[in-house]
Design a protein around this motif. Sequence first.
Motif, short mmCIF file in Angstrom:
data_model
loop_
_atom_site.label_atom_id
_atom_site.label_comp_id
_atom_site.label_asym_id
_atom_site.label_seq_id
_atom_site.Cartn_x
_atom_site.Cartn_y
_atom_site.Cartn_z
N PRO A 100 41.67 46.26 42.99
CA PRO A 100 43.20 45.74 43.05
C PRO A 100 43.80 45.74 44.55
O PRO A 100 44.79 45.38 44.79
CB PRO A 100 43.88 46.92 42.06
CG PRO A 100 42.92 47.90 41.82
CD PRO A 100 41.57 47.45 42.24
N VAL A 101 43.13 46.60 45.55
CA VAL A 101 43.81 46.73 46.92
C VAL A 101 42.76 46.12 47.74
O VAL A 101 41.72 46.35 48.00
CB VAL A 101 44.23 48.10 47.21
CG1 VAL A 101 44.66 47.83 48.68
CG2 VAL A 101 45.04 48.64 46.20
N GLU A 102 43.19 44.96 48.39
CA GLU A 102 42.35 44.39 49.33
C GLU A 102 42.27 45.23 50.51
O GLU A 102 43.18 45.73 51.16
CB GLU A 102 42.93 42.90 49.59
CG GLU A 102 42.09 41.76 50.23
CD GLU A 102 41.76 42.29 51.80
OE1 GLU A 102 40.54 41.73 52.25
OE2 GLU A 102 42.24 43.21 52.59
N PRO A 103 40.99 45.46 50.98
CA PRO A 103 40.79 46.47 52.14
C PRO A 103 41.04 46.21 53.33
O PRO A 103 41.41 47.03 54.23
CB PRO A 103 39.31 46.70 51.87
CG PRO A 103 38.75 45.56 51.54
CD PRO A 103 39.55 45.17 50.44
N HIS A 104 41.35 44.98 53.76
CA HIS A 104 41.31 44.55 55.21
C HIS A 104 43.02 44.55 55.52
O HIS A 104 43.48 44.73 56.59
CB HIS A 104 40.86 43.12 55.35
CG HIS A 104 39.76 43.01 55.22
ND1 HIS A 104 38.95 42.66 54.06
CD2 HIS A 104 38.56 43.11 56.18
CE1 HIS A 104 37.67 42.74 54.12
NE2 HIS A 104 37.15 42.81 55.48
N ALA A 168 38.63 56.04 42.25
CA ALA A 168 39.54 56.23 41.08
C ALA A 168 38.84 55.64 39.61
O ALA A 168 39.57 55.21 38.86
CB ALA A 168 40.80 55.90 41.18
N GLY A 169 37.62 55.69 39.70
CA GLY A 169 36.93 54.99 38.54
C GLY A 169 36.80 53.51 38.74
O GLY A 169 35.99 53.07 37.75
N LEU A 170 37.17 53.00 39.78
CA LEU A 170 37.42 51.34 40.03
C LEU A 170 36.15 51.01 41.05
O LEU A 170 36.14 51.77 41.89
CB LEU A 170 38.60 50.81 40.15
CG LEU A 170 39.86 51.13 39.18
CD1 LEU A 170 41.01 50.60 39.69
CD2 LEU A 170 39.49 50.40 37.88
N THR A 171 35.55 49.91 41.04
CA THR A 171 34.56 49.72 41.74
C THR A 171 35.39 48.94 43.07
O THR A 171 36.06 48.04 42.92
CB THR A 171 33.40 48.52 41.25
OG1 THR A 171 32.93 49.01 40.16
CG2 THR A 171 32.65 48.09 42.35
#
Length: 179
Positions: A100-104, A168-171
């Motif tokens: 859900p959160v784009e890392p860049h 948090a359990g998300l890939t």
Amino acid sequence: MNVIDLGGTATAWLRAPIKPASVHVINLAHDDQDLPDWLRTEVGDACDLPKRILGNGYDLVFSNAVIEHVGGYARRQAFADSVHSLAGKFWVQTPYRYFPVEPHVLFPFYQFLPVTTRARINRFWPLVHTKARDRPTALQDALEIELIGRAEMALLFPGARMRAERVAGLTKSLIAIRA
């Protein structure tokens, strides 16, 4: 072990707790720092490597968060072809498209927004890694990142073991591994 790092940096290897016998870093950016004998850098395109590099007999290809920057599916396939040509073993990591959160840019669902909205975020979002100075640069930055999912990674790296890094359990990211 003789390692080739596609898209990495010498600095990352100098900080690494484990040092392979030799590391060859290929990156589009020039790195002119003094390096120990076991580490060398070279300017090059991982999607279009010269034959002298492809035939060098590496033990492992390493690439961390690069494949999503090479530009389109055809270039990602060329990148994967380079990986397969360089060594029998590889470790290729990429941020996961559906985290859900784009890392860049550290913005929620950024990767699913229209390009013009992403460009605006690139200019004004306080958490973006490097703010774009103008609209054309912001648009270019937005178009440079193409996160990919599990199906495409499996297609690019057939027979590889896919490992998921989780938060948090998300890939959060995917790693294609052939040992």
